[in-house]
Design a protein around this motif. Structure first.
Motif, PDB file in Angstrom:
ATOM      1  N   ARG A   8       0.833  -1.212   0.000  1.00  0.00           N
ATOM      2  CA  ARG A   8       0.000   0.000   0.000  1.00  0.00           C
ATOM      3  C   ARG A   8       0.861   1.253   0.000  1.00  0.00           C
ATOM      4  O   ARG A   8       0.587   2.216  -0.722  1.00  0.00           O
ATOM      5  CB  ARG A   8      -0.912   0.009   1.234  1.00  0.00           C
ATOM      6  N   ARG A   9       1.925   1.231   0.797  1.00  0.00           N
ATOM      7  CA  ARG A   9       2.780   2.411   0.897  1.00  0.00           C
ATOM      8  C   ARG A   9       3.603   2.607  -0.369  1.00  0.00           C
ATOM      9  O   ARG A   9       3.671   3.725  -0.917  1.00  0.00           O
ATOM     10  CB  ARG A   9       3.696   2.242   2.121  1.00  0.00           C
ATOM     11  N   VAL A  10       4.226   1.541  -0.855  1.00  0.00           N
ATOM     12  CA  VAL A  10       5.140   1.665  -1.994  1.00  0.00           C
ATOM     13  C   VAL A  10       4.383   1.917  -3.284  1.00  0.00           C
ATOM     14  O   VAL A  10       4.771   2.775  -4.090  1.00  0.00           O
ATOM     15  CB  VAL A  10       6.013   0.403  -2.096  1.00  0.00           C
ATOM     16  N   LEU A  11       3.296   1.187  -3.513  1.00  0.00           N
ATOM     17  CA  LEU A  11       2.531   1.378  -4.746  1.00  0.00           C
ATOM     18  C   LEU A  11       1.918   2.771  -4.806  1.00  0.00           C
ATOM     19  O   LEU A  11       1.795   3.354  -5.890  1.00  0.00           O
ATOM     20  CB  LEU A  11       1.446   0.311  -4.861  1.00  0.00           C
ATOM     21  N   ALA A  12       1.538   3.311  -3.649  1.00  0.00           N
ATOM     22  CA  ALA A  12       1.014   4.683  -3.648  1.00  0.00           C
ATOM     23  C   ALA A  12       2.085   5.671  -4.074  1.00  0.00           C
ATOM     24  O   ALA A  12       1.803   6.622  -4.819  1.00  0.00           O
ATOM     25  CB  ALA A  12       0.487   5.030  -2.255  1.00  0.00           C
ATOM     26  N   CYS A  13       3.323   5.456  -3.622  1.00  0.00           N
ATOM     27  CA  CYS A  13       4.417   6.339  -4.042  1.00  0.00           C
ATOM     28  C   CYS A  13       4.728   6.158  -5.523  1.00  0.00           C
ATOM     29  O   CYS A  13       5.034   7.125  -6.226  1.00  0.00           O
ATOM     30  CB  CYS A  13       5.655   6.068  -3.197  1.00  0.00           C
ATOM     31  N   LEU A  14       4.654   4.909  -6.013  1.00  0.00           N
ATOM     32  CA  LEU A  14       4.943   4.661  -7.421  1.00  0.00           C
ATOM     33  C   LEU A  14       3.842   5.195  -8.339  1.00  0.00           C
ATOM     34  O   LEU A  14       4.076   5.339  -9.550  1.00  0.00           O
ATOM     35  CB  LEU A  14       5.128   3.156  -7.660  1.00  0.00           C
ATOM     36  N   THR A  58       2.586  -1.242 -12.616  1.00  0.00           N
ATOM     37  CA  THR A  58       1.848  -1.766 -13.765  1.00  0.00           C
ATOM     38  C   THR A  58       0.346  -1.526 -13.563  1.00  0.00           C
ATOM     39  O   THR A  58      -0.100  -1.063 -12.515  1.00  0.00           O
ATOM     40  CB  THR A  58       2.107  -3.263 -13.927  1.00  0.00           C
ATOM     41  N   GLY A  59      -0.424  -1.874 -14.593  1.00  0.00           N
ATOM     42  CA  GLY A  59      -1.870  -1.790 -14.457  1.00  0.00           C
ATOM     43  C   GLY A  59      -2.387  -2.714 -13.367  1.00  0.00           C
ATOM     44  O   GLY A  59      -3.299  -2.350 -12.614  1.00  0.00           O
ATOM     45  N   ALA A  60      -1.790  -3.917 -13.285  1.00  0.00           N
ATOM     46  CA  ALA A  60      -2.182  -4.826 -12.204  1.00  0.00           C
ATOM     47  C   ALA A  60      -1.816  -4.242 -10.841  1.00  0.00           C
ATOM     48  O   ALA A  60      -2.533  -4.453  -9.860  1.00  0.00           O
ATOM     49  CB  ALA A  60      -1.504  -6.181 -12.397  1.00  0.00           C
ATOM     50  N   GLY A  61      -0.704  -3.505 -10.770  1.00  0.00           N
ATOM     51  CA  GLY A  61      -0.318  -2.875  -9.510  1.00  0.00           C
ATOM     52  C   GLY A  61      -1.290  -1.782  -9.096  1.00  0.00           C
ATOM     53  O   GLY A  61      -1.604  -1.645  -7.912  1.00  0.00           O
ATOM     54  N   LEU A  71      -3.493  -1.787  -5.764  1.00  0.00           N
ATOM     55  CA  LEU A  71      -3.471  -0.676  -4.819  1.00  0.00           C
ATOM     56  C   LEU A  71      -4.888  -0.252  -4.459  1.00  0.00           C
ATOM     57  O   LEU A  71      -5.194  -0.016  -3.273  1.00  0.00           O
ATOM     58  CB  LEU A  71      -2.693   0.497  -5.415  1.00  0.00           C
ATOM     59  N   ARG A  72      -5.762  -0.149  -5.443  1.00  0.00           N
ATOM     60  CA  ARG A  72      -7.148   0.223  -5.145  1.00  0.00           C
ATOM     61  C   ARG A  72      -7.814  -0.814  -4.245  1.00  0.00           C
ATOM     62  O   ARG A  72      -8.545  -0.470  -3.306  1.00  0.00           O
ATOM     63  CB  ARG A  72      -7.935   0.383  -6.456  1.00  0.00           C
ATOM     64  N   ARG A  73      -7.540  -2.092  -4.515  1.00  0.00           N
ATOM     65  CA  ARG A  73      -8.139  -3.147  -3.690  1.00  0.00           C
ATOM     66  C   ARG A  73      -7.595  -3.113  -2.269  1.00  0.00           C
ATOM     67  O   ARG A  73      -8.354  -3.221  -1.298  1.00  0.00           O
ATOM     68  CB  ARG A  73      -7.862  -4.514  -4.325  1.00  0.00           C
ATOM     69  N   LEU A  74      -6.291  -2.943  -2.124  1.00  0.00           N
ATOM     70  CA  LEU A  74      -5.684  -2.914  -0.791  1.00  0.00           C
ATOM     71  C   LEU A  74      -6.169  -1.714   0.008  1.00  0.00           C
ATOM     72  O   LEU A  74      -6.424  -1.827   1.222  1.00  0.00           O
ATOM     73  CB  LEU A  74      -4.159  -2.889  -0.915  1.00  0.00           C
ATOM     74  N   LEU A  75      -6.300  -0.568  -0.637  1.00  0.00           N
ATOM     75  CA  LEU A  75      -6.790   0.612   0.069  1.00  0.00           C
ATOM     76  C   LEU A  75      -8.241   0.429   0.492  1.00  0.00           C
ATOM     77  O   LEU A  75      -8.634   0.829   1.604  1.00  0.00           O
ATOM     78  CB  LEU A  75      -6.654   1.848  -0.826  1.00  0.00           C
TER      79      LEU A  75
END
Length: 372
Positions: free
Chosen positions: A118-124, A181-184, A188-192
Protein backbone atom coordinates in the motif's frame (compact mmCIF):
# COMPACT_ATOMS: atom_id res chain seq x y z
CA UNK A 1 -4.42 -27.29 -5.50
CA UNK A 2 -1.04 -27.11 -3.83
CA UNK A 3 1.53 -29.89 -3.76
CA UNK A 4 3.75 -28.47 -1.06
CA UNK A 5 1.62 -29.04 2.06
CA UNK A 6 3.18 -31.76 4.14
CA UNK A 7 6.03 -32.45 1.71
CA UNK A 8 9.19 -33.91 3.15
CA UNK A 9 12.57 -34.25 1.64
CA UNK A 10 15.40 -36.31 3.11
CA UNK A 11 13.69 -36.26 6.50
CA UNK A 12 13.32 -32.45 6.59
CA UNK A 13 9.88 -30.85 6.51
CA UNK A 14 9.33 -28.39 3.66
CA UNK A 15 7.83 -25.07 4.85
CA UNK A 16 4.48 -24.06 3.38
CA UNK A 17 4.67 -21.78 0.37
CA UNK A 18 3.70 -18.18 1.27
CA UNK A 19 0.08 -17.47 0.47
CA UNK A 20 0.95 -14.45 -1.69
CA UNK A 21 2.81 -16.56 -4.29
CA UNK A 22 0.73 -16.61 -7.51
CA UNK A 23 -0.61 -19.95 -8.70
CA UNK A 24 1.20 -19.55 -12.01
CA UNK A 25 4.55 -19.26 -10.22
CA UNK A 26 3.73 -22.31 -8.10
CA UNK A 27 2.98 -24.40 -11.19
CA UNK A 28 6.16 -23.17 -12.86
CA UNK A 29 8.28 -24.25 -9.90
CA UNK A 30 6.41 -27.54 -9.48
CA UNK A 31 7.21 -28.35 -13.10
CA UNK A 32 10.74 -26.98 -13.54
CA UNK A 33 12.11 -27.74 -10.08
CA UNK A 34 10.00 -30.49 -8.53
CA UNK A 35 9.57 -32.32 -11.85
CA UNK A 36 5.76 -32.50 -11.85
CA UNK A 37 4.24 -33.28 -15.27
CA UNK A 38 2.23 -30.54 -16.95
CA UNK A 39 -0.79 -32.81 -17.35
CA UNK A 40 -0.82 -33.51 -13.63
CA UNK A 41 -0.63 -29.79 -12.85
CA UNK A 42 -3.47 -29.10 -15.31
CA UNK A 43 -5.62 -31.87 -13.84
CA UNK A 44 -5.22 -30.52 -10.32
CA UNK A 45 -5.84 -26.93 -11.49
CA UNK A 46 -8.96 -27.95 -13.45
CA UNK A 47 -7.75 -26.50 -16.75
CA UNK A 48 -6.26 -27.69 -20.05
CA UNK A 49 -2.61 -28.68 -20.25
CA UNK A 50 -1.99 -26.02 -22.89
CA UNK A 51 -3.08 -23.36 -20.41
CA UNK A 52 -0.52 -24.50 -17.87
CA UNK A 53 2.12 -24.68 -20.60
CA UNK A 54 1.48 -21.05 -21.57
CA UNK A 55 1.68 -20.01 -17.92
CA UNK A 56 5.01 -21.76 -17.51
CA UNK A 57 6.43 -20.16 -20.66
CA UNK A 58 5.28 -16.73 -19.54
CA UNK A 59 6.99 -17.13 -16.15
CA UNK A 60 10.14 -18.37 -17.88
CA UNK A 61 10.22 -15.26 -20.07
CA UNK A 62 9.89 -13.06 -16.98
CA UNK A 63 13.08 -14.47 -15.47
CA UNK A 64 15.01 -11.75 -17.28
CA UNK A 65 13.62 -9.49 -14.56
CA UNK A 66 16.20 -9.52 -11.72
CA UNK A 67 13.61 -9.38 -8.94
CA UNK A 68 11.44 -12.10 -10.46
CA UNK A 69 14.46 -14.34 -11.01
CA UNK A 70 15.66 -13.84 -7.42
CA UNK A 71 12.19 -14.55 -6.00
CA UNK A 72 11.81 -17.76 -8.01
CA UNK A 73 15.30 -18.94 -7.08
CA UNK A 74 14.65 -18.35 -3.37
CA UNK A 75 11.27 -20.10 -3.49
CA UNK A 76 12.76 -23.05 -5.37
CA UNK A 77 15.57 -23.46 -2.84
CA UNK A 78 13.23 -23.61 0.14
CA UNK A 79 9.75 -24.74 -0.86
CA UNK A 80 10.08 -26.97 -3.94
CA UNK A 81 12.12 -30.14 -3.45
CA UNK A 82 13.74 -31.53 -6.61
CA UNK A 83 13.27 -35.17 -7.59
CA UNK A 84 14.85 -37.67 -5.23
CA UNK A 85 18.64 -37.78 -5.47
CA UNK A 86 20.63 -41.03 -5.60
CA UNK A 87 21.67 -42.52 -2.30
CA UNK A 88 24.99 -41.43 -0.94
CA UNK A 89 24.71 -37.73 -1.92
CA UNK A 90 24.95 -36.09 1.54
CA UNK A 91 26.18 -32.73 0.21
CA UNK A 92 22.89 -31.90 -1.58
CA UNK A 93 20.92 -33.02 1.50
CA UNK A 94 22.91 -30.82 3.90
CA UNK A 95 22.67 -27.79 1.59
CA UNK A 96 18.90 -28.11 1.32
CA UNK A 97 18.38 -28.56 5.05
CA UNK A 98 20.46 -25.43 5.69
CA UNK A 99 18.36 -23.49 3.17
CA UNK A 100 15.13 -24.64 4.81
CA UNK A 101 16.33 -23.60 8.26
CA UNK A 102 17.54 -20.16 7.19
CA UNK A 103 16.03 -18.80 4.00
CA UNK A 104 12.30 -19.35 4.66
CA UNK A 105 12.26 -16.66 7.31
CA UNK A 106 13.37 -14.11 4.70
CA UNK A 107 10.09 -14.23 2.78
CA UNK A 108 7.60 -11.51 3.77
CA UNK A 109 4.31 -12.53 5.32
CA UNK A 110 1.06 -11.76 3.53
CA UNK A 111 0.20 -9.06 6.08
CA UNK A 112 3.62 -7.40 5.73
CA UNK A 113 3.40 -7.54 1.93
CA UNK A 114 -0.02 -5.86 1.92
CA UNK A 115 1.06 -3.16 4.35
CA UNK A 116 4.27 -2.36 2.47
CA UNK A 117 2.59 -2.63 -0.94
CA UNK A 118 0.00 0.00 0.00
CA UNK A 119 2.78 2.41 0.90
CA UNK A 120 5.14 1.67 -1.99
CA UNK A 121 2.53 1.38 -4.75
CA UNK A 122 1.01 4.68 -3.65
CA UNK A 123 4.42 6.34 -4.04
CA UNK A 124 4.94 4.66 -7.42
CA UNK A 125 1.58 6.01 -8.61
CA UNK A 126 3.04 9.53 -8.65
CA UNK A 127 4.08 10.79 -12.11
CA UNK A 128 7.61 9.73 -13.05
CA UNK A 129 8.22 7.70 -9.88
CA UNK A 130 10.43 4.59 -10.15
CA UNK A 131 11.66 1.89 -7.77
CA UNK A 132 15.46 1.66 -7.94
CA UNK A 133 16.99 -1.70 -7.01
CA UNK A 134 20.79 -2.07 -6.87
CA UNK A 135 22.64 -5.38 -7.04
CA UNK A 136 23.66 -6.95 -3.73
CA UNK A 137 21.58 -4.44 -1.75
CA UNK A 138 18.91 -5.45 0.75
CA UNK A 139 16.91 -2.23 0.30
CA UNK A 140 15.23 -0.54 -2.66
CA UNK A 141 14.14 3.09 -2.90
CA UNK A 142 11.28 4.90 -4.63
CA UNK A 143 12.48 8.05 -6.37
CA UNK A 144 10.45 10.78 -8.04
CA UNK A 145 11.30 12.28 -11.39
CA UNK A 146 13.07 15.20 -9.70
CA UNK A 147 15.28 12.82 -7.71
CA UNK A 148 13.45 13.03 -4.37
CA UNK A 149 13.36 9.79 -2.41
CA UNK A 150 9.83 9.04 -1.18
CA UNK A 151 10.02 5.48 0.20
CA UNK A 152 12.41 2.68 1.17
CA UNK A 153 11.43 -0.99 1.05
CA UNK A 154 13.17 -4.33 1.55
CA UNK A 155 14.16 -6.26 -1.54
CA UNK A 156 12.18 -9.26 -0.32
CA UNK A 157 8.98 -7.21 -0.54
CA UNK A 158 10.08 -5.80 -3.91
CA UNK A 159 10.65 -9.36 -5.18
CA UNK A 160 7.15 -10.37 -4.07
CA UNK A 161 5.60 -7.35 -5.82
CA UNK A 162 7.53 -8.12 -9.01
CA UNK A 163 6.49 -11.79 -8.91
CA UNK A 164 2.85 -10.71 -8.54
CA UNK A 165 3.32 -8.43 -11.59
CA UNK A 166 2.55 -5.28 -9.58
CA UNK A 167 5.81 -3.70 -10.78
CA UNK A 168 7.81 -4.27 -13.94
CA UNK A 169 11.43 -3.55 -14.82
CA UNK A 170 11.73 -0.75 -17.36
CA UNK A 171 15.56 -0.55 -17.34
CA UNK A 172 17.53 -3.57 -16.03
CA UNK A 173 21.15 -3.13 -15.05
CA UNK A 174 23.35 -2.66 -12.02
CA UNK A 175 20.62 -0.35 -10.76
CA UNK A 176 17.33 -1.64 -12.16
CA UNK A 177 14.35 0.67 -12.36
CA UNK A 178 10.78 -0.54 -11.87
CA UNK A 179 7.47 1.15 -12.55
CA UNK A 180 3.96 0.32 -11.37
CA UNK A 181 1.85 -1.77 -13.77
CA UNK A 182 -1.87 -1.79 -14.46
CA UNK A 183 -2.18 -4.83 -12.20
CA UNK A 184 -0.32 -2.87 -9.51
CA UNK A 185 -2.75 0.04 -9.72
CA UNK A 186 -5.69 -2.35 -9.46
CA UNK A 187 -4.04 -4.05 -6.47
CA UNK A 188 -3.47 -0.68 -4.82
CA UNK A 189 -7.15 0.22 -5.15
CA UNK A 190 -8.14 -3.15 -3.69
CA UNK A 191 -5.68 -2.91 -0.79
CA UNK A 192 -6.79 0.61 0.07
CA UNK A 193 -10.45 -0.42 -0.02
CA UNK A 194 -9.77 -3.43 2.23
CA UNK A 195 -7.81 -1.29 4.68
CA UNK A 196 -10.61 1.28 4.75
CA UNK A 197 -13.22 -1.41 5.39
CA UNK A 198 -11.15 -2.86 8.24
CA UNK A 199 -10.75 0.60 9.74
CA UNK A 200 -14.51 1.15 9.57
CA UNK A 201 -15.17 -2.18 11.26
CA UNK A 202 -12.59 -1.56 14.01
CA UNK A 203 -13.60 2.04 14.65
CA UNK A 204 -15.90 2.97 17.53
CA UNK A 205 -17.57 5.72 15.52
CA UNK A 206 -17.41 7.67 12.30
CA UNK A 207 -17.97 5.14 9.54
CA UNK A 208 -18.59 2.26 11.96
CA UNK A 209 -21.91 0.48 12.04
CA UNK A 210 -22.71 1.49 15.64
CA UNK A 211 -23.47 4.92 17.01
CA UNK A 212 -20.69 6.48 19.04
CA UNK A 213 -21.20 7.06 22.74
CA UNK A 214 -21.33 10.62 24.00
CA UNK A 215 -18.07 11.13 25.90
CA UNK A 216 -16.75 14.69 25.53
CA UNK A 217 -13.01 14.66 26.25
CA UNK A 218 -10.50 17.48 26.02
CA UNK A 219 -8.23 17.67 23.01
CA UNK A 220 -5.26 19.86 22.21
CA UNK A 221 -5.74 22.34 19.39
CA UNK A 222 -3.22 25.01 18.49
CA UNK A 223 -1.26 24.64 21.70
CA UNK A 224 -4.35 24.89 23.94
CA UNK A 225 -7.15 22.68 25.19
CA UNK A 226 -10.73 22.87 23.99
CA UNK A 227 -13.76 20.79 24.70
CA UNK A 228 -14.66 18.20 22.07
CA UNK A 229 -18.31 18.25 21.08
CA UNK A 230 -19.17 14.63 20.45
CA UNK A 231 -16.37 12.41 21.77
CA UNK A 232 -13.15 10.86 20.60
CA UNK A 233 -14.77 8.91 17.73
CA UNK A 234 -14.76 10.77 14.44
CA UNK A 235 -17.96 11.51 12.60
CA UNK A 236 -18.43 10.54 8.95
CA UNK A 237 -18.02 14.22 8.06
CA UNK A 238 -14.56 14.36 9.66
CA UNK A 239 -13.44 11.32 7.66
CA UNK A 240 -14.84 12.64 4.38
CA UNK A 241 -13.30 16.06 5.02
CA UNK A 242 -9.83 14.48 4.86
CA UNK A 243 -10.48 12.90 1.49
CA UNK A 244 -9.54 14.58 -1.77
CA UNK A 245 -11.51 14.76 -4.98
CA UNK A 246 -10.03 14.18 -8.42
CA UNK A 247 -8.79 17.79 -8.48
CA UNK A 248 -6.93 17.40 -5.20
CA UNK A 249 -9.39 19.55 -3.26
CA UNK A 250 -11.05 18.43 0.01
CA UNK A 251 -14.16 16.36 -0.67
CA UNK A 252 -16.01 18.40 1.98
CA UNK A 253 -14.97 21.99 2.58
CA UNK A 254 -15.08 23.62 5.98
CA UNK A 255 -18.43 25.31 5.38
CA UNK A 256 -20.14 22.00 4.63
CA UNK A 257 -18.63 20.35 7.72
CA UNK A 258 -19.85 23.27 9.87
CA UNK A 259 -23.36 22.89 8.46
CA UNK A 260 -23.39 19.20 9.34
CA UNK A 261 -22.03 19.91 12.82
CA UNK A 262 -24.71 22.54 13.37
CA UNK A 263 -27.43 20.03 12.51
CA UNK A 264 -25.83 17.52 14.85
CA UNK A 265 -25.65 20.12 17.62
CA UNK A 266 -29.34 21.00 17.33
CA UNK A 267 -30.14 17.29 17.33
CA UNK A 268 -28.23 16.81 20.60
CA UNK A 269 -29.97 19.82 22.16
CA UNK A 270 -33.35 18.45 21.12
CA UNK A 271 -32.53 15.17 22.87
CA UNK A 272 -32.05 17.09 26.13
CA UNK A 273 -35.63 18.38 26.05
CA UNK A 274 -38.53 17.03 28.10
CA UNK A 275 -39.28 14.32 25.50
CA UNK A 276 -35.99 12.41 25.77
CA UNK A 277 -37.16 9.35 23.83
CA UNK A 278 -38.13 11.23 20.72
CA UNK A 279 -39.01 9.40 17.53
CA UNK A 280 -37.08 10.95 14.68
CA UNK A 281 -37.85 8.16 12.21
CA UNK A 282 -40.94 10.03 10.98
CA UNK A 283 -38.61 12.68 9.56
CA UNK A 284 -37.18 10.09 7.19
CA UNK A 285 -38.56 9.33 3.72
CA UNK A 286 -42.34 9.29 3.95
CA UNK A 287 -42.61 11.63 6.90
CA UNK A 288 -40.73 14.41 5.12
CA UNK A 289 -43.10 14.24 2.15
CA UNK A 290 -45.91 15.53 4.35
CA UNK A 291 -44.35 18.96 4.50
CA UNK A 292 -42.65 20.92 7.21
CA UNK A 293 -45.62 21.80 9.37
CA UNK A 294 -46.82 18.19 9.62
CA UNK A 295 -43.61 17.20 11.32
CA UNK A 296 -43.00 20.14 13.63
CA UNK A 297 -43.57 19.59 17.32
CA UNK A 298 -43.60 22.89 19.18
CA UNK A 299 -43.34 21.13 22.53
CA UNK A 300 -39.87 19.87 21.58
CA UNK A 301 -38.24 23.25 21.95
CA UNK A 302 -36.41 25.58 19.60
CA UNK A 303 -33.65 23.06 18.81
CA UNK A 304 -36.16 20.44 17.72
CA UNK A 305 -37.91 22.99 15.54
CA UNK A 306 -34.61 23.89 13.87
CA UNK A 307 -33.85 20.24 13.12
CA UNK A 308 -37.37 19.67 11.79
CA UNK A 309 -37.22 22.71 9.51
CA UNK A 310 -33.78 21.75 8.20
CA UNK A 311 -34.84 18.17 7.41
CA UNK A 312 -38.07 19.35 5.81
CA UNK A 313 -36.14 21.80 3.66
CA UNK A 314 -33.80 19.03 2.50
CA UNK A 315 -36.70 16.80 1.53
CA UNK A 316 -36.79 13.02 0.94
CA UNK A 317 -33.45 11.32 0.35
CA UNK A 318 -31.29 14.26 1.29
CA UNK A 319 -33.00 14.53 4.66
CA UNK A 320 -32.53 10.79 5.18
CA UNK A 321 -28.79 10.79 4.65
CA UNK A 322 -28.28 13.98 6.68
CA UNK A 323 -30.19 12.60 9.67
CA UNK A 324 -28.49 9.19 9.54
CA UNK A 325 -24.91 10.36 8.97
CA UNK A 326 -24.84 13.72 10.77
CA UNK A 327 -27.14 12.95 13.70
CA UNK A 328 -27.22 9.17 14.12
CA UNK A 329 -23.55 8.88 13.02
CA UNK A 330 -24.42 5.87 10.90
CA UNK A 331 -21.82 4.62 8.46
CA UNK A 332 -22.34 5.40 4.81
CA UNK A 333 -22.38 1.72 3.92
CA UNK A 334 -25.18 1.07 6.39
CA UNK A 335 -27.11 4.11 5.17
CA UNK A 336 -26.76 2.94 1.56
CA UNK A 337 -28.09 -0.50 2.47
CA UNK A 338 -31.02 0.91 4.44
CA UNK A 339 -32.09 3.18 1.58
CA UNK A 340 -31.32 0.74 -1.23
CA UNK A 341 -28.68 2.90 -2.88
CA UNK A 342 -25.77 1.64 -4.95
CA UNK A 343 -22.38 1.25 -3.29
CA UNK A 344 -20.27 4.43 -2.89
CA UNK A 345 -23.16 6.68 -3.89
CA UNK A 346 -23.88 7.77 -0.32
CA UNK A 347 -20.97 10.19 -0.06
CA UNK A 348 -22.11 12.06 -3.18
CA UNK A 349 -25.67 12.36 -1.87
CA UNK A 350 -24.35 13.43 1.54
CA UNK A 351 -22.31 16.23 -0.04
CA UNK A 352 -25.36 17.45 -1.96
CA UNK A 353 -27.38 17.34 1.26
CA UNK A 354 -24.74 19.37 3.10
CA UNK A 355 -24.66 21.96 0.30
CA UNK A 356 -28.42 22.44 0.55
CA UNK A 357 -28.20 22.42 4.35
CA UNK A 358 -25.64 25.22 4.22
CA UNK A 359 -27.95 27.26 1.97
CA UNK A 360 -30.78 26.61 4.42
CA UNK A 361 -28.77 28.02 7.30
CA UNK A 362 -27.65 30.96 5.20
CA UNK A 363 -31.25 31.78 4.37
CA UNK A 364 -32.42 31.57 7.95
CA UNK A 365 -29.50 33.82 8.98
CA UNK A 366 -29.06 31.96 12.25
CA UNK A 367 -25.33 32.40 12.75
CA UNK A 368 -25.36 31.03 16.28
CA UNK A 369 -22.16 29.84 17.89
CA UNK A 370 -21.64 26.09 18.30
CA UNK A 371 -21.50 24.74 21.82
CA UNK A 372 -18.04 24.85 23.40
Amino acid sequence: MSFDDGNKTHGASVPAVPTWVPDTARRYLHHTVAGRPIRELARRAGCHASTVLRQIRRIEMRRDDPLVDAALAALAAVHFPPPAQPEGDPVRTVDREVAIMTDHSLFPSAALLEREARRVLACLSEPGAVLAVAEQMDKAVVVRAEGVRTAVVGTDVAQAMALKDWIACSAPGRVSRYRITGAGRAALRRLLAEAENRARADSDGGFSETQAAYDPPDEEVGGGLRRCRYGRAESPLAVLARRKDRDGQPFLDEALVRAGERLREDFELAQLGPRVAQNWDRFLTGGVRGGAEANLDRSGGAARDRVARALSDLGPGLGDVALRCCCYLEGLEQAERRMGWSARSGKIVLRIALQRLRRHYDRTARAEELIG
